[in-house]
Enzyme design. Structure first.
Site, short mmCIF file in Angstrom:
data_model
loop_
_atom_site.label_atom_id
_atom_site.label_comp_id
_atom_site.label_asym_id
_atom_site.label_seq_id
_atom_site.Cartn_x
_atom_site.Cartn_y
_atom_site.Cartn_z
N ALA A 203 0.90 -1.11 0.01
CA ALA A 203 -0.08 -0.08 0.30
C ALA A 203 0.75 1.24 0.00
CB ALA A 203 -0.84 -0.05 1.27
N GLY A 207 -1.68 6.03 -1.76
CA GLY A 207 -2.58 6.93 -2.55
C GLY A 207 -3.93 6.05 -3.04
N LYS A 208 -3.48 4.80 -3.37
CA LYS A 208 -4.81 3.96 -3.70
C LYS A 208 -5.48 3.33 -2.60
CE LYS A 208 -2.07 2.20 -7.92
NZ LYS A 208 -0.73 2.82 -7.57
N CYS A 319 3.53 -0.20 -12.16
CA CYS A 319 3.98 0.90 -12.97
C CYS A 319 5.20 0.92 -13.93
CB CYS A 319 4.12 2.20 -12.07
SG CYS A 319 5.44 2.14 -10.71
#
Length: 379
Positions: A203, A207-208, A319
């Protein structure tokens, strides 16, 4: 060089570049140096442009430095010359300003040499020497260009690398949290709903996790790094988001199997999709790291399948854009769990990529991202 509250933007930039050369992260050290300064906002922006720009373009800058010096350089002299070359060539700063300001930063013993080298470069402009190869022109390690060209094709790879040499957009969520649109879209693709239990097993920095909590879900945000877990907790408090934070390895989560409605595995990766936002990462990551990260990703997503309730959702994201960390991870997952069903990938700028979707930096001026959504079988 000693940085003080009254240091100039260029002095702070030189100090930041020194710290980055010594192993500091650009996105951590520069804000620290700026926080201790009295610089106006415009000068802060200039310091940021210098540090991020020189770091992104380091290989191309060094080619030009070597062309006008043609000798081995002390690292402190090279660092100052990088700053001057970047201003002259990339920022097109007037020569009198760029040269004199850069000479002021040079060690006393090297001021004349730095002045001569930069004056030599100004005489070469606008007919600069041809780049020796594409990787130097784009300012990336050879392996990054080679790997992405093989995985994406020459045109898409070059377009992605060119876009990641631009300044990133700054996007704010409705709650004021700064988060790239690609990451916001990944969090939205989990489709967390009010009353559900959602696990975010990697985590940090949160942000998510906080985005999913804003949808009304009860989120458990885990990270095995205590510092990153603390960032999750701090962001959750600041945003008043319902995120319970735990320090735990995503491969051995301290929760009951089958207890989560949705699980997000936003896995550690090579980060080749966020190189404009993390300019020093292109010089840190090595090609051999990709295979090791892919193994970790497979372990994380494999362990996550045990946490999802029957009929629940598993979301895997990274990413980056390498086939090893996207398509290959999913191929192994499909072979080991053939009864898990892929849900339709996101539309819009996302491209179908195996059972998931890939977002290249040039598609929507965002970070590069991959996402895969799977539904657990109903037993």
């Amino acid at each position: 060089m000693t940085v003080t509250a009254t240091s100039s933007a260029r002095e702070i930039a030189v100090e930041a570049l020194l710290r980055i050369d010594d192993g500091a992260y650009a996105n951590l050290i520069l804000p620290t140096l700026l926080a201790d300064s009295d610089l106006a906002e415009r000068d802060r922006a200039f310091a940021t442009e210098l540090v991020y720009g020189v770091t992104r373009q380091r290989r191309a800058v060094d080619f030009l430095v070597d062309h006008v010096t043609r000798r081995d350089l002390d690292v402190s002299v090279r660092r100052v010359l990088r700053l001057g070359v970047y201003q002259l060539v990339w920022l097109q700063t007037p020569a009198h300003a760029a040269v004199s300001a850069t000479v002021d930063l040079a060690p006393k013993r090297a001021k004349g040499f730095v002045n001569a080298a930069l004056r030599s470069l100004t005489r070469l402009m606008p007919n600069l020497p041809a780049w020796p190869d594409e990787a130097t022109a784009l300012s990336y390690p050879d392996w990054v260009l080679r790997r992405l060209t093989a995985d994406l094709g020459p045109a898409d790879a070059r377009a992605a690398l060119e876009r990641m040499n631009d300044r990133p957009q700054v996007t704010l969520r409705a709650d004021g949290y700064t988060q790239d649109l690609a990451s916001q879209w990944v969090a939205a693709s989990v489709e967390a709903e009010s009353g559900e239990t959602v696990l975010d097993v990697c985590a940090g920095p949160g942000g998510k996790a906080t985005a999913m909590a804003a949808a009304g879900a009860a989120v458990i945000g885990a990270d095995r790094n205590p510092t990153r877990a603390a960032l999750v907790a701090g962001n959750a408090r600041r945003l008043r988001a319902s995120v319970a934070t735990v320090v735990a390895d995503g491969r051995a989560m301290p929760v009951r199997p089958g207890s989560a409605d949705r699980v997000l595995v936003d896995a550690p990766c090579s980060g080749l999709g966020v190189l404009r936002r993390r300019p020093d990462a292109r010089w840190r990551i090595e090609e051999r790291d990709v295979a090791a990260l892919a193994r970790l990703q497979q372990q994380l997503v494999g362990a996550a399948t045990d946490l999802v309730r029957p009929g629940g959702r598993l979301t895997y994201s990274v990413c980056t854009m390498t086939a090893a960390e996207t398509l290959d991870v999913d191929r192994r997952l499909e072979a080991e769990h053939p009864d898990w069903r892929a849900t339709p990938p996101p539309e819009g700028p996302w491209r179908p990529h195996g059972r998931g979707a890939l977002l290249l930096p040039q598609d929507a001026d965002t970070d590069g991202m991959y996402v895969l959504n799977l539904t657990a079988p109903r037993r």
